[in-house]
Motif scaffolding. Structure first.
Motif, mmCIF file in Angstrom:
data_model
loop_
_atom_site.group_PDB
_atom_site.id
_atom_site.type_symbol
_atom_site.label_atom_id
_atom_site.label_comp_id
_atom_site.label_asym_id
_atom_site.label_seq_id
_atom_site.Cartn_x
_atom_site.Cartn_y
_atom_site.Cartn_z
ATOM 1 N N ILE A 163 0.857 -1.191 0.000
ATOM 2 C CA ILE A 163 0.000 0.000 0.000
ATOM 3 C C ILE A 163 0.890 1.237 0.000
ATOM 4 N N GLY A 164 0.890 1.976 -1.100
ATOM 5 C CA GLY A 164 1.673 3.210 -1.193
ATOM 6 C C GLY A 164 2.824 3.077 -2.173
ATOM 7 N N GLY A 165 2.813 3.922 -3.207
ATOM 8 C CA GLY A 165 3.843 3.870 -4.242
ATOM 9 C C GLY A 165 4.872 4.969 -4.102
ATOM 10 N N GLY A 166 5.362 5.173 -2.871
ATOM 11 C CA GLY A 166 6.489 6.082 -2.636
ATOM 12 C C GLY A 166 7.778 5.268 -2.681
ATOM 13 N N PRO A 167 8.899 5.879 -2.291
ATOM 14 C CA PRO A 167 10.169 5.148 -2.312
ATOM 15 C C PRO A 167 10.138 3.857 -1.504
ATOM 16 N N ALA A 168 9.503 3.870 -0.326
ATOM 17 C CA ALA A 168 9.461 2.652 0.502
ATOM 18 C C ALA A 168 8.653 1.557 -0.198
ATOM 19 N N LYS A 206 -2.656 5.646 -4.537
ATOM 20 C CA LYS A 206 -3.898 6.388 -4.774
ATOM 21 C C LYS A 206 -3.750 7.539 -5.760
ATOM 22 N N ASN A 207 -2.525 8.007 -5.978
ATOM 23 C CA ASN A 207 -2.329 9.019 -7.026
ATOM 24 C C ASN A 207 -2.308 8.352 -8.395
ATOM 25 N N LYS A 208 -2.429 9.189 -9.428
ATOM 26 C CA LYS A 208 -2.366 8.642 -10.788
ATOM 27 C C LYS A 208 -0.984 8.102 -11.096
ATOM 28 N N ILE A 265 9.667 15.752 -5.604
ATOM 29 C CA ILE A 265 9.968 17.100 -5.067
ATOM 30 C C ILE A 265 11.107 17.063 -4.041
ATOM 31 N N THR A 266 11.681 15.891 -3.821
ATOM 32 C CA THR A 266 12.756 15.815 -2.817
ATOM 33 C C THR A 266 13.993 16.553 -3.305
ATOM 34 N N GLY A 267 14.770 17.026 -2.331
ATOM 35 C CA GLY A 267 16.035 17.716 -2.639
ATOM 36 C C GLY A 267 15.841 18.833 -3.642
ATOM 37 N N ALA A 316 2.962 0.955 3.354
ATOM 38 C CA ALA A 316 4.034 1.935 3.069
ATOM 39 C C ALA A 316 3.398 3.234 2.587
ATOM 40 N N ALA A 317 2.397 3.691 3.366
ATOM 41 C CA ALA A 317 1.573 4.817 2.905
ATOM 42 C C ALA A 317 2.119 6.184 3.314
ATOM 43 N N GLY A 318 3.348 6.242 3.856
ATOM 44 C CA GLY A 318 3.970 7.525 4.174
ATOM 45 C C GLY A 318 3.390 8.177 5.419
ATOM 46 N N THR A 356 0.891 15.611 -1.773
ATOM 47 C CA THR A 356 1.608 14.572 -2.524
ATOM 48 C C THR A 356 0.947 13.200 -2.350
ATOM 49 N N GLY A 357 -0.062 13.118 -1.480
ATOM 50 C CA GLY A 357 -0.746 11.839 -1.276
ATOM 51 C C GLY A 357 -0.538 11.288 0.126
ATOM 52 N N SER A 358 0.577 11.664 0.762
ATOM 53 C CA SER A 358 0.805 11.171 2.131
ATOM 54 C C SER A 358 0.054 12.084 3.098
ATOM 55 N N ARG A 383 3.828 22.113 4.943
ATOM 56 C CA ARG A 383 5.162 22.405 4.413
ATOM 57 C C ARG A 383 6.268 21.783 5.274
ATOM 58 N N SER A 384 5.953 20.689 5.970
ATOM 59 C CA SER A 384 7.029 20.074 6.759
ATOM 60 C C SER A 384 7.605 18.910 5.958
ATOM 61 N N ILE A 385 8.922 18.768 6.009
ATOM 62 C CA ILE A 385 9.588 17.794 5.146
ATOM 63 C C ILE A 385 9.327 16.367 5.604
ATOM 64 N N GLY A 416 8.854 2.575 5.623
ATOM 65 C CA GLY A 416 8.888 4.010 5.326
ATOM 66 C C GLY A 416 8.351 4.891 6.442
ATOM 67 N N GLU A 417 7.925 6.059 6.020
ATOM 68 C CA GLU A 417 7.596 7.123 6.971
ATOM 69 C C GLU A 417 6.344 6.846 7.805
ATOM 70 N N VAL A 418 5.585 5.847 7.444
ATOM 71 C CA VAL A 418 4.409 5.495 8.261
ATOM 72 C C VAL A 418 4.869 5.013 9.651
HETATM 73 C C1 LIG Z 1 9.776 18.938 0.030
HETATM 74 C C2 LIG Z 1 10.422 17.663 0.492
HETATM 75 C C3 LIG Z 1 11.744 17.427 0.201
HETATM 76 C C4 LIG Z 1 12.381 16.271 0.667
HETATM 77 N N1 LIG Z 1 13.675 16.053 0.306
HETATM 78 C C5 LIG Z 1 14.298 14.945 0.758
HETATM 79 C C6 LIG Z 1 15.633 14.648 0.344
HETATM 80 O O1 LIG Z 1 16.209 15.334 -0.529
HETATM 81 N N2 LIG Z 1 16.249 13.571 0.902
HETATM 82 C C7 LIG Z 1 15.610 12.751 1.816
HETATM 83 O O2 LIG Z 1 16.229 11.808 2.308
HETATM 84 N N3 LIG Z 1 14.321 12.962 2.144
HETATM 85 C C8 LIG Z 1 13.653 14.023 1.635
HETATM 86 N N4 LIG Z 1 12.333 14.213 1.967
HETATM 87 C C9 LIG Z 1 11.636 13.189 2.783
HETATM 88 C C10 LIG Z 1 11.208 11.998 1.897
HETATM 89 O O3 LIG Z 1 10.516 12.481 0.776
HETATM 90 C C11 LIG Z 1 10.331 11.015 2.662
HETATM 91 O O4 LIG Z 1 11.019 10.610 3.809
HETATM 92 C C12 LIG Z 1 9.976 9.811 1.800
HETATM 93 O O5 LIG Z 1 9.255 10.210 0.648
HETATM 94 C C13 LIG Z 1 9.150 8.780 2.558
HETATM 95 O O6 LIG Z 1 8.870 7.726 1.699
HETATM 96 P P1 LIG Z 1 7.586 6.784 1.890
HETATM 97 O O7 LIG Z 1 7.595 5.859 0.705
HETATM 98 O O8 LIG Z 1 7.573 6.225 3.235
HETATM 99 O O9 LIG Z 1 6.347 7.760 1.811
HETATM 100 P P2 LIG Z 1 5.795 8.706 0.624
HETATM 101 O O10 LIG Z 1 6.882 9.150 -0.251
HETATM 102 O O11 LIG Z 1 4.989 9.723 1.316
HETATM 103 O O12 LIG Z 1 4.862 7.740 -0.222
HETATM 104 C C14 LIG Z 1 3.663 7.210 0.298
HETATM 105 C C15 LIG Z 1 2.695 6.959 -0.847
HETATM 106 O O13 LIG Z 1 1.550 6.262 -0.362
HETATM 107 C C16 LIG Z 1 0.397 6.743 -1.039
HETATM 108 N N5 LIG Z 1 -0.766 6.465 -0.180
HETATM 109 C C17 LIG Z 1 -1.063 6.999 1.018
HETATM 110 N N6 LIG Z 1 -2.186 6.470 1.518
HETATM 111 C C18 LIG Z 1 -2.622 5.568 0.593
HETATM 112 C C19 LIG Z 1 -3.750 4.704 0.545
HETATM 113 N N7 LIG Z 1 -4.632 4.639 1.545
HETATM 114 N N8 LIG Z 1 -3.909 3.921 -0.565
HETATM 115 C C20 LIG Z 1 -3.008 3.973 -1.591
HETATM 116 N N9 LIG Z 1 -1.932 4.782 -1.572
HETATM 117 C C21 LIG Z 1 -1.739 5.560 -0.486
HETATM 118 C C22 LIG Z 1 0.683 8.227 -1.196
HETATM 119 O O14 LIG Z 1 -0.089 8.788 -2.227
HETATM 120 C C23 LIG Z 1 2.184 8.243 -1.481
HETATM 121 O O15 LIG Z 1 2.449 8.214 -2.856
HETATM 122 C C24 LIG Z 1 11.669 15.340 1.474
HETATM 123 C C25 LIG Z 1 10.328 15.569 1.746
HETATM 124 C C26 LIG Z 1 9.702 16.713 1.270
HETATM 125 C C27 LIG Z 1 8.245 16.928 1.570
#
Ligand SMILES: Cc1cc2nc3c(=O)[nH]c(=O)nc-3n(C[C@H](O)[C@H](O)[C@H](O)COP(=O)(O)OP(=O)(O)OC[C@H]3O[C@@H](n4cnc5c(N)ncnc54)[C@H](O)[C@@H]3O)c2cc1C
Length: 404
Positions: free
Chosen positions: A7-12, A32-34, A42-44, A160-162, A169-171, A347-349, A377-379
């Motif tokens: 669940i969740g198509g972010g980096p994790a 859930k995003n397209k 938008i990172t870095g 892995a929903a962030g 961005t979806g998280s 606007r928190s990173i 991931g961030e969840v």
């Molecule tokens: C402006 C900005 C700049 C950053 N720059 C850096 C950087 O340069 N280096 C660094 O180390 N970190 C950076 N970070 C932090 C980094 O982006 C996060 O730590 C990282 O994206 C977390 O990854 P994740 O996969 O856990 O979550 P996310 O990237 O948040 O992905 C989670 C995904 O789950 C999807 N989702 C959520 N709920 C559901 C659901 N119910 N069903 C289906 N899908 C769902 C979301 O749409 C999202 O796409 C930055 C963050 C921000 C906001």
């Protein structure tokens, strides 16, 4: 062959999907995003600082919340492995100041592109829909309920929903709700790596000024708890920049208990700065106080310092007393600002808080409450300072959850 839902198509989630697919499972990545990786893009500042080229100990040192939980994931997939993993996918990388790793292209899009290509190659099925419930039977995860697509059954599920920061961005914190509904404790989500609002409004008179090479100290009830050197930005009604966002990670539930102390001249000790002021005062002996500080401070900051002092702006410099000079000196060396609040999630990173790590096995990232449920991931309630550490956390936990 097991059926795995992520669940969740972010980096994790993308990393978890790749690992699970490599182990001959049928993998469904639900986003859930397209498109995948909206936040990654938008990172870095659009360049993606994807890790920090340094050892496990340095990564652990830069993790503020629950560093010990991350040992196992980082030991399995550290920054060096991440570096060679991406280079192995054909992504050229470079190491910049502070060991920060970026793609040579300077575009986060190229990081996303190699991940997507690899997902396709490994036949990961991508579903664009929102998970609204994780289905369980007898404390075992068995599938998910989708907003549009009905139900999907699986043998294993990785959440892995962030977090809850940059919700556009979806998280948007929906991962926390999914975990909570299954009985998981959620440590209160708080904005992390964010700007700070201050009680002293005077500082905003210097709006859009970037203070360079200053020292910033964070005090809690007047006691120093953190200090850093670098740049600080003064915005319309808050402060940000690298120093402030790092300091924000050490502020707990009550921001009003904290103060910032700025040393505007960290390269000069009290005595040297006093000598410097004396020289300037000699040079401008017959000018108004307000016109004597131009060699020492940026123009925009001069009214802020003058109004913060008890010295009249139109006092001639040769009338300034030793006690007044002392007051100026201490304003320059330890300018105090009372904190009012953190800027919000918008606007928190990162998000601090999340699924309580006491309920997750750090060696497998499996839930201790629900069989066949994993987290990545961030969840999870883990967050680090800037420098590539947060993406490393996402990729390393994705790798571990996917491997299991
Ligand atoms: C402006 C900005 C700049 C950053 N720059 C850096 C950087 O340069 N280096 C660094 O180390 N970190 C950076 N970070 C932090 C980094 O982006 C996060 O730590 C990282 O994206 C977390 O990854 P994740 O996969 O856990 O979550 P996310 O990237 O948040 O992905 C989670 C995904 O789950 C999807 N989702 C959520 N709920 C559901 C659901 N119910 N069903 C289906 N899908 C769902 C979301 O749409 C999202 O796409 C930055 C963050 C921000 C906001």
């Amino acid at each position: 062959m097991a059926k795995v839902i992520i669940i969740g198509g972010g980096p994790a989630g993308m990393m978890a999907a790749l690992r699970a697919a490599k182990n001959q499972n049928e993998v469904f990545l639900i986003e859930k995003n397209k498109n995948l990786g909206k936040k990654l893009l938008i990172t870095g500042k659009g360049r993606c600082n994807l890790t920090n080229y340094s050892d496990l100990n340095n990564h652990i040192k830069n993790i503020v919340d629950q560093p010990e939980f991350m040992y196992s994931s980082l030991a399995e997939f550290d920054a060096y492995r991440l570096y060679y993993f991406f280079e192995g996918l054909g992504l050229k990388l470079k190491i910049e100041r502070g060991d920060r790793v970026f793609p040579k292209s300077n575009r986060s899009q190229s990081v996303l592109r190699v991940l997507q290509k690899e997902l396709y190659k490994n036949e990961v099925k991508i579903i664009t829909d929102q998970v609204i419930e994780i289905l369980t039977e007898a404390q075992t995860a068995v599938g998910v309920k989708l907003k549009f697509g009905g139900q999907l059954k699986a043998d294993k599920i990785i959440l892995a929903a962030g977090g809850a920061s940059y919700p556009q961005t979806g998280s948007d914190g929906s991962g926390f709700k999914l975990a909570k509904a299954l009985g998981h404790q959620i440590t209160k989500p708080e904005p992390g790596l964010c700007g700070l609002k201050t009680k002293n409004k005077l500082i905003y008179e210097a709006e859009s000024l970037k203070l360079k090479y200053i020292e910033l100290k964070l005090l809690k009830n007047e006691k120093e708890i953190y200090s850093v050197f670098g740049d600080l930005n003064i915005r319309e009604d808050y402060l940000d920049g690298p120093l402030v966002i790092s300091a924000s990670m050490f502020i707990d539930q009550n921001p009003a208990d904290y103060q910032l102390e700025i040393d505007l001249k960290p390269a000069l000790d009290y005595q040297s700065l006093d000598q410097r002021i004396l020289r300037d005062f000699e040079k401008y002996a017959n000018k108004f106080f307000a016109n004597s500080l131009g060699d020492l401070l940026p123009q925009k900051l001069i009214p802020v310092i003058i109004k913060s002092s008890s010295i009249a702006y139109n006092k001639t410099v040769n009338q300034i007393t030793a006690a007044e000079r002392e007051e100026l000196l201490s304003l320059l060396k330890s300018f105090k600002i009372e904190i009012k609040a953190k800027k919000g999630f918008k606007r928190s990173i990162v998000t601090r808080g999340g699924v309580n790590t006491a309920e997750i096995n750090p060696k497998t990232l499996a839930s201790k409450l629900i069989e066949n449920l994993y987290f990545a991931g961030e969840v999870i309630d883990v967050a680090a300072l800037t420098g590539g550490y947060n993406l490393q956390i996402a990729f390393a936990t994705g790798y571990k959850a996917g491997s299991n």
